[in-house]
Design a protein around this motif. Structure first.
Motif, PDB file in Angstrom:
ATOM      1  N   PRO B 296       0.838  -1.206   0.000  1.00 48.08           N
ATOM      2  CA  PRO B 296       0.000   0.000   0.000  1.00 48.08           C
ATOM      3  C   PRO B 296       0.873   1.256   0.000  1.00 48.08           C
ATOM      4  O   PRO B 296       2.020   1.212   0.434  1.00 48.08           O
ATOM      5  N   LYS B 297       0.305   2.353  -0.495  1.00 52.84           N
ATOM      6  CA  LYS B 297       1.046   3.622  -0.505  1.00 52.84           C
ATOM      7  C   LYS B 297       0.820   4.392   0.791  1.00 52.84           C
ATOM      8  O   LYS B 297       1.465   5.396   1.047  1.00 52.84           O
ATOM      9  N   GLY B 298      -0.138   3.942   1.564  1.00 52.38           N
ATOM     10  CA  GLY B 298      -0.457   4.624   2.815  1.00 52.38           C
ATOM     11  C   GLY B 298      -1.167   3.660   3.740  1.00 52.38           C
ATOM     12  O   GLY B 298      -1.249   2.460   3.442  1.00 52.38           O
ATOM     13  N   ASN B 299      -1.699   4.185   4.842  1.00 50.21           N
ATOM     14  CA  ASN B 299      -2.266   3.291   5.857  1.00 50.21           C
ATOM     15  C   ASN B 299      -3.781   3.424   5.992  1.00 50.21           C
ATOM     16  O   ASN B 299      -4.340   3.095   7.016  1.00 50.21           O
ATOM     17  N   ARG B 300      -4.430   3.905   4.917  1.00 50.85           N
ATOM     18  CA  ARG B 300      -5.874   4.122   4.988  1.00 50.85           C
ATOM     19  C   ARG B 300      -6.605   2.947   4.352  1.00 50.85           C
ATOM     20  O   ARG B 300      -6.468   2.691   3.155  1.00 50.85           O
ATOM     21  N   VAL B 301      -7.381   2.238   5.158  1.00 56.11           N
ATOM     22  CA  VAL B 301      -7.978   0.985   4.733  1.00 56.11           C
ATOM     23  C   VAL B 301      -9.454   1.170   4.433  1.00 56.11           C
ATOM     24  O   VAL B 301     -10.192   1.746   5.238  1.00 56.11           O
ATOM     25  N   GLY B 302      -9.882   0.703   3.269  1.00 59.92           N
ATOM     26  CA  GLY B 302     -11.300   0.644   2.952  1.00 59.92           C
ATOM     27  C   GLY B 302     -11.803  -0.760   3.216  1.00 59.92           C
ATOM     28  O   GLY B 302     -11.156  -1.729   2.839  1.00 59.92           O
ATOM     29  N   VAL B 303     -12.944  -0.868   3.885  1.00 58.64           N
ATOM     30  CA  VAL B 303     -13.492  -2.177   4.223  1.00 58.64           C
ATOM     31  C   VAL B 303     -14.841  -2.331   3.534  1.00 58.64           C
ATOM     32  O   VAL B 303     -15.675  -1.432   3.581  1.00 58.64           O
ATOM     33  N   LEU B 304     -15.009  -3.485   2.917  1.00 61.50           N
ATOM     34  CA  LEU B 304     -16.256  -3.789   2.229  1.00 61.50           C
ATOM     35  C   LEU B 304     -16.802  -5.072   2.846  1.00 61.50           C
ATOM     36  O   LEU B 304     -16.088  -6.070   2.925  1.00 61.50           O
ATOM     37  N   THR B 305     -18.062  -5.030   3.284  1.00 61.47           N
ATOM     38  CA  THR B 305     -18.604  -6.203   3.973  1.00 61.47           C
ATOM     39  C   THR B 305     -20.077  -6.363   3.642  1.00 61.47           C
ATOM     40  O   THR B 305     -20.707  -5.439   3.140  1.00 61.47           O
ATOM     41  N   LEU B 325      -9.118   3.485   9.342  1.00 62.84           N
ATOM     42  CA  LEU B 325     -10.204   3.402   8.373  1.00 62.84           C
ATOM     43  C   LEU B 325     -10.155   4.633   7.482  1.00 62.84           C
ATOM     44  O   LEU B 325     -10.070   5.755   7.979  1.00 62.84           O
ATOM     45  N   ALA B 326     -10.214   4.425   6.170  1.00 68.34           N
ATOM     46  CA  ALA B 326     -10.181   5.544   5.237  1.00 68.34           C
ATOM     47  C   ALA B 326     -11.463   6.379   5.362  1.00 68.34           C
ATOM     48  O   ALA B 326     -12.535   5.842   5.646  1.00 68.34           O
ATOM     49  N   GLU B 327     -11.321   7.687   5.172  1.00 67.72           N
ATOM     50  CA  GLU B 327     -12.489   8.577   5.050  1.00 67.72           C
ATOM     51  C   GLU B 327     -12.850   8.607   3.567  1.00 67.72           C
ATOM     52  O   GLU B 327     -12.103   9.186   2.767  1.00 67.72           O
ATOM     53  N   LEU B 328     -13.958   8.050   3.178  1.00 65.79           N
ATOM     54  CA  LEU B 328     -14.289   7.995   1.753  1.00 65.79           C
ATOM     55  C   LEU B 328     -14.654   9.385   1.229  1.00 65.79           C
ATOM     56  O   LEU B 328     -15.185  10.224   1.963  1.00 65.79           O
ATOM     57  N   THR B 329     -14.392   9.595  -0.070  1.00 70.66           N
ATOM     58  CA  THR B 329     -14.783  10.877  -0.665  1.00 70.66           C
ATOM     59  C   THR B 329     -16.300  10.912  -0.849  1.00 70.66           C
ATOM     60  O   THR B 329     -16.970   9.873  -0.867  1.00 70.66           O
ATOM     61  N   GLU B 330     -16.822  12.122  -1.004  1.00 69.91           N
ATOM     62  CA  GLU B 330     -18.259  12.273  -1.233  1.00 69.91           C
ATOM     63  C   GLU B 330     -18.665  11.580  -2.531  1.00 69.91           C
ATOM     64  O   GLU B 330     -19.744  10.982  -2.614  1.00 69.91           O
ATOM     65  N   GLU B 331     -17.783  11.628  -3.540  1.00 74.68           N
ATOM     66  CA  GLU B 331     -18.065  10.966  -4.813  1.00 74.68           C
ATOM     67  C   GLU B 331     -18.291   9.474  -4.594  1.00 74.68           C
ATOM     68  O   GLU B 331     -19.239   8.885  -5.108  1.00 74.68           O
ATOM     69  N   ALA B 344     -28.120   0.133   3.460  1.00 73.41           N
ATOM     70  CA  ALA B 344     -26.673  -0.140   3.413  1.00 73.41           C
ATOM     71  C   ALA B 344     -25.897   1.011   4.032  1.00 73.41           C
ATOM     72  O   ALA B 344     -26.390   2.137   4.103  1.00 73.41           O
ATOM     73  N   SER B 345     -24.680   0.719   4.492  1.00 76.72           N
ATOM     74  CA  SER B 345     -23.819   1.789   4.991  1.00 76.72           C
ATOM     75  C   SER B 345     -22.828   2.166   3.909  1.00 76.72           C
ATOM     76  O   SER B 345     -22.062   1.335   3.430  1.00 76.72           O
ATOM     77  N   VAL B 346     -22.848   3.455   3.497  1.00 79.06           N
ATOM     78  CA  VAL B 346     -21.894   3.904   2.482  1.00 79.06           C
ATOM     79  C   VAL B 346     -20.705   4.586   3.140  1.00 79.06           C
ATOM     80  O   VAL B 346     -19.820   5.108   2.474  1.00 79.06           O
ATOM     81  N   GLU B 347     -20.709   4.607   4.489  1.00 75.90           N
ATOM     82  CA  GLU B 347     -19.520   5.052   5.212  1.00 75.90           C
ATOM     83  C   GLU B 347     -18.642   3.822   5.407  1.00 75.90           C
ATOM     84  O   GLU B 347     -19.121   2.701   5.506  1.00 75.90           O
ATOM     85  N   ASN B 348     -17.370   4.054   5.505  1.00 73.77           N
ATOM     86  CA  ASN B 348     -16.412   2.986   5.735  1.00 73.77           C
ATOM     87  C   ASN B 348     -16.520   2.497   7.187  1.00 73.77           C
ATOM     88  O   ASN B 348     -16.490   3.333   8.079  1.00 73.77           O
ATOM     89  N   PRO B 349     -16.627   1.196   7.522  1.00 74.23           N
ATOM     90  CA  PRO B 349     -16.765   0.058   6.627  1.00 74.23           C
ATOM     91  C   PRO B 349     -18.060   0.109   5.810  1.00 74.23           C
ATOM     92  O   PRO B 349     -19.131   0.321   6.394  1.00 74.23           O
ATOM     93  N   VAL B 350     -17.926  -0.105   4.512  1.00 70.56           N
ATOM     94  CA  VAL B 350     -19.075  -0.121   3.613  1.00 70.56           C
ATOM     95  C   VAL B 350     -19.792  -1.463   3.754  1.00 70.56           C
ATOM     96  O   VAL B 350     -19.191  -2.509   3.568  1.00 70.56           O
ATOM     97  N   ASP B 351     -21.071  -1.401   4.137  1.00 70.07           N
ATOM     98  CA  ASP B 351     -21.848  -2.620   4.353  1.00 70.07           C
ATOM     99  C   ASP B 351     -22.929  -2.704   3.276  1.00 70.07           C
ATOM    100  O   ASP B 351     -23.886  -1.937   3.297  1.00 70.07           O
ATOM    101  N   VAL B 352     -22.760  -3.632   2.329  1.00 66.23           N
ATOM    102  CA  VAL B 352     -23.733  -3.743   1.239  1.00 66.23           C
ATOM    103  C   VAL B 352     -24.925  -4.607   1.631  1.00 66.23           C
ATOM    104  O   VAL B 352     -25.818  -4.828   0.825  1.00 66.23           O
ATOM    105  N   LEU B 353     -24.902  -5.124   2.851  1.00 67.67           N
ATOM    106  CA  LEU B 353     -25.971  -5.943   3.446  1.00 67.67           C
ATOM    107  C   LEU B 353     -26.007  -7.359   2.864  1.00 67.67           C
ATOM    108  O   LEU B 353     -25.520  -7.619   1.764  1.00 67.67           O
TER     109      LEU B 353
END
Lengths: 697, 697
Positions: B296-305, B325-331, B344-353
């Protein structure tokens, strides 16, 4: 909470929402119930179908005949309330609501859940869920979940706040050959909680160990009380999720900075005798050993191996776990010497070498188990082509079976469902893939031994009885907010018998001597004059005065020196201050939302946030508990007289801790208290609160 | 050491001790070679057989024709020497001696091994072993071991000091579906060591990660130098066994009590960029990620669950690992909001249910990987009946394949050799059973990034050049043993530019003022008299004098006071001592048998053995390295000016550390040195060695 065992042994089950459509969860649920050989009556409830999977359908649960003990509801959230009422009419008092769409979805769902709660409480029925994956009992057998699989019958009970984790654990358990007795997904806990089910699990003869996956408890004190009582009967192991404390918190003291939910949970678990695992793997590694093997009587481990490298790794793991390698008796060594190859090691770890087979293992294992210096035996085996692992498994299992000491195995590289693994599982010998897992498991077993011993020795003495004038204390706090002024904080300490250093102003040398007599020696004198800023420059500070004569003489000399040095300065006399020498500790209390006052003790100084040399426990505290807190930090050995230094007044330090804990209980309007430092003087000389901060709500 | 790659790519292999008897290891060895499809020539050496397993036998290795690059010896120890000589005659320069019966069996075996060593060195051949299980290269393929199995071809190289562990690792790897490139059992290392093979492994294009199981190295500095150079090219991961320090050691200082082999190895590994694992499982969990995924280039982790509980566990694991935990962009959030269910949670951790399948996962994963705030993505999946896990594996694998960011998976409950697991392995996505393993692996990846960054930034500056009059230093130590007298220790410090507080005796008030001017202010005065024991009682101690006038006046007054209080007492004058205020640290050096001078730095005080607030590194030290040592203890932030306190002279503290390290290198006759405390004064004011202990051999 009345008996909840009906949830696990129902004579008949109604599935509200049973469906003929294989894509629906209501169909899956019916299928699992049948597939896993439930032997009672099944009543699919579905007004639009005649039958589901061969079982006659009913239009409503009210129509279902006897015997009917359990209703499982898996219909859209808006209809759940009506069905709940029907269940009550039908006198079904055990209900599982699998349906989601409640608190977890927002305010509307929360309202829906609140209405369920009111109905449940008014009618005295028991509800698991909503928003859960259901429950299973492998011995009944009963599977009312929509999960893919059910684990093999076993001795481990699992209670989980996460449904997803139930599914993951079951899949893993099937691959690892680990059996379970009961698994419950608790969901939103509108009624039945982990605390309620603990008792039911302990009462279940098939459950020998209870494992918990907790995201939080909202009945802190009750949870501790119940879990402590249950821990006496069965080992309880837990994982607590959400240990991180993301986001900044307002920090107003060292205690505030260091205390947190996780410290509170650790303290709660320690009180309750719950063994806290940090990983799921650890949880079930421990569970297997505690379910299958007796507890050791001591911490001396005998290691048997056929490869030196494994012995080294085992020794490392044992030391890291806080246990030790047993010193074998001469008899054992002589016995081994005659029965092993010349190059074998008959010292612990005993290495029978790669050429030895199950017969040599058997003899050596028997000798280790009979050695009075050995409390537990670890059998290690490096894989080799010419070696019959199933035979070794049989031998180890048979010998362990008649020993009263625990045996753990580390036969490396076993196929999980292969013959040898199955033999070990049948013989109830927990096997571990790598030696490190042995160490962690031994540490857990030993921690349980020590907790049980402490309970048996009556270590759980009642909290110390501290009576203070709480009315006066409340009067001090009356109408105040934020940081309490120092003089009020001092007064509060005094009411709770926490002493502070003596100090005062004396206008004459005679008064100074009198004041010093009251305060106690040694004292320091400082010139009292608003006009003299640099006291040292005028000889205005004298330290270490040991008696009244010295105080009188020095006070007179000091006033004279000051007059000569600063002619015309207004001199009020001298400040007399008690010279406090001793060891510094910090004692503080914060308030945990679940568990109430959380007490912190640590070695003192402002660097405490860096060193994190602190321990936590929950109020109220017994003397022994305060002592144990000191001993979990370096303050314990330092107060005890470390490296030849004289010991300090530990009793006084312990009293400050128990008293501050009581104060926090008596005065809930206090948010945080911190004394930093408490100076603990020599044995019998007391402990003094030098700097006290009290923060109100 | 010349090229050792012939060991792994021989065109022909002689098996000395090849046997027709299936119970003999020499038979197993032939069988494995054939069974695992070695494509070169095989020459069984056995004077009593015509052929073994279809290959023509030769009476001696000297008789075997070309091509012959590798000889494997598996005959009784007494005959090995003769065969070694024959190999040399035959010009075979790569030899594996599997036979045991050498150093590991006692003095006679050790002599036998010593003779082998002399022959090897005289002839410049390369020997792996003796007393090992052999080696394998899965890509050649070549298997010259007598172990049961060979793992699948892969990217992980494994070097082991324990043969048993090789066997265990291979069995485990086959079950877990983990592939290896090369495995070498090093045995007694009569010639080829782990250090020699590191380079050969790095040069192998099939090996992307090197894993080590070490019981010890006996070429400390060379090992560090080689491993550091190799770590720049490939990740090196190691387990060090024998971490425990059983048995009592003679302890003569805090440094001696705290330093140990394990601290030396940790320091060596850190210098060399070796990632140290504590369990075998961790070792290979890390290895898979480092072999298969970019850093990784940095220590910001995106989680998808697909389950909230897994998100909580992942967040815990990430925080515990020191990433965030990464702060996701608004996009990203807007994109996710349109493509996931309303709850669903679109904040990190992203939970698609739970209801979402691989399509939704794919969209969300793509979005996370494209988010500039995300450096690494973890894909979690709770098992469910209706979910096609192989499909998810395909999607995750495909998307990860075109991303330049690392992807780790935690698809729970996968069957190890099932379809989904195979897809992930083929796509080189490491999958973990439980979320905690993700955290540990992320921490290892991040540690490697940071080490590489530090190297790239030239952090490995050369050790500080410190020139001292070593002849004078040696003269001080000449003929001395045990504890060096304090005045000699002081002189030694002076030679190395380590300052001490000023002090001296003045017989008159005028001399006292002169002395104080030399020493610097503030000073403390103490009455100098053999007849006055309790100086304070006679006003014989005055602190905090800030200038010559004050010193002169107070010295005169003090002498007068003492005369009056103790008429007839012999008064020599006053002691003048520099008052040193500052932060205390401890700096010490011990001597490690493998790695040489081991420097310890910590927060000061006698409690250092309890707090263990210390850091170790190996001498010599660059300034940055000394600074880093401070920062690994609480001394770092304390000297830096913690909680608003003014900062201290860190540069001076660092200089004391590098100087003491150099002193230990220059003077090997010193066993231990300890300065406790070093008082570090305010910025620019220097650091003073208050108490110095030097222990000679």
């Amino acid at each position: 909470m009345t008996d909840l065992s009906t949830f696990f042994r129902p004579r008949g089950v109604a599935i509200v929402g049973a469906s003929r459509d294989p894509d629906k969860l209501g169909h899956s649920l019916m299928k699992k119930l049948i597939q896993y050989n439930y032997r009672g009556q099944i009543y699919p409830i579905n007004p639009k179908a005649e039958e589901v999977l061969g079982w006659k359908c009913y239009t409503s649960v009210t129509q279902a005949p006897d015997p009917l003990d359990l209703a499982v509801i898996i219909i859209p959230a808006p209809y759940v309330e009506r069905v709940l009422v029907e269940c009550i009419e039908r006198k079904v008092s055990s209900i599982v609501i699998i349906s989601g769409g409640f608190r977890e979805t927002g305010p509307e769902g929360a309202k829906r859940e609140q209405r369920l709660k009111e109905i449940i409480e008014a009618n005295g029925v028991h509800v698991i869920g909503p928003n859960c994956v259901g429950l299973m009992d492998t011995h009944t057998p009963l599977n009312v979940t929509f999960l893919k699989d059910m684990p093999a019958p076993g001795e481990i009970g699992f209670l989980s706040h996460s449904g997803a984790l139930c599914a993951a654990v079951i899949n893993w358990a099937r691959q690892a050959g680990v059996g379970f007795s009961r698994i419950v997904s608790l969901g939103n806990q509108v009624d039945v909680t982990q605390t309620d089910l603990l008792t039911t699990f302990v009462d279940d003869s098939n459950t020998r160990v209870i494992t918990l996956y907790l995201e939080g408890v909202d009945d802190g004190p009750e949870f501790i009380e119940v879990a402590r009582a249950m821990s006496l009967k069965r080992p309880i192991l837990a994982i607590k999720a959400g240990t991180g404390e993301a986001g900044a918190r307002a920090v107003s003291s060292h205690t505030g900075a260091l205390a947190g939910q996780d410290a509170a949970y650790s303290a709660a678990f320690r009180r309750a005798g719950i063994l806290r695992a940090t990983t799921m793997e650890e949880l079930f590694n421990w569970a297997r050993a505690l379910a299958w093997q007796p507890l050791p009587k001591g911490n001396r481990v005998g290691v048997l191996t056929n490869a030196g490298g494994l012995g080294v790794m085992a020794a490392d793991a044992i030391e890291a776990a806080g246990l030790k390698l047993a010193e074998l008796t001469e008899e054992t060594k002589a016995f081994l010497r005659e029965r092993t190859p010349p190059a074998a090691s008959v010292e612990n770890p005993v290495d029978v070498l790669g050429g030895s087979g199950s017969a040599t293992y058997g003899l050596a294992m028997d000798a280790l188990l009979r050695d009075p210096n050995v409390d537990v035996v670890c059998v290690m085996q490096a894989p080799a082509d010419w070696f019959s692992v199933p035979s070794l498994a049989e031998v180890v299992g048979e010998i362990a079976g008649y020993a009263r000491k625990p045996v753990l195995a580390c036969m490396m590289g076993l196929e999980p469902m292969g013959e040898a693994a199955q033999v070990l599982n049948r013989r109830q010998i927990p096997n571990y893939t790598f030696p490190e897992q042995l160490g962690s498991t031994l540490a857990a077993m030993w921690a349980r031994c020590q907790w049980l011993d402490a309970q048996a020795a009556g270590d759980q003495q009642p909290a110390e009885q501290i009576t203070a004038d709480t009315a006066a204390a409340r009067a001090i706090l009356e109408g105040k907010h934020g940081l309490l002024p120092p003089e009020d904080a001092g007064a509060l300490m005094k009411l709770y018998g926490i002493a502070a250093p003596g100090a005062g102003l004396a206008s004459t040398p005679g008064d100074a001597a009198k004041l010093a007599d009251e305060i106690g020696y040694p004292v320091v004198l400082k010139i009292a004059s608003p006009d003299i800023v640099h006291k040292i420059d005028v000889g205005g500070v004298v330290v270490g005065l040991e008696d009244a004569d010295a105080v009188r003489a020095e006070a007179a000399a000091m006033i004279e020196r000051a007059r000569q040095a600063k002619p015309g300065a207004a001199i009020q006399g001298v400040h007399v201050q008690q010279m406090v020498k001793g060891k510094e500790i910090i004692v503080g209390v914060t308030r945990d939302p679940q568990f109430g006052p959380l007490v912190m003790v640590g070695s003192g100084g402002t660097a405490v946030e860096l060193t994190k040399d602190v321990a936590f426990d929950l109020a109220p505290l017994a003397r022994k508990e305060a002592a144990a807190m000191l001993d979990r930090t370096t303050a314990g050995p330092i107060l005890g007289g470390y490296r030849g230094a004289p010991g300090s007044d530990r009793a006084a330090a312990e009293a400050v801790i128990t008293r501050l804990a009581q104060l926090a209980i008596d005065l809930p309007q206090i948010n945080e208290i911190e004394i930093n430092p408490v100076i603990v003087r020599g044995a019998g000389e007391g402990a003094l609160a030098v700097d006290v901060r009290v923060l109100l709500k």
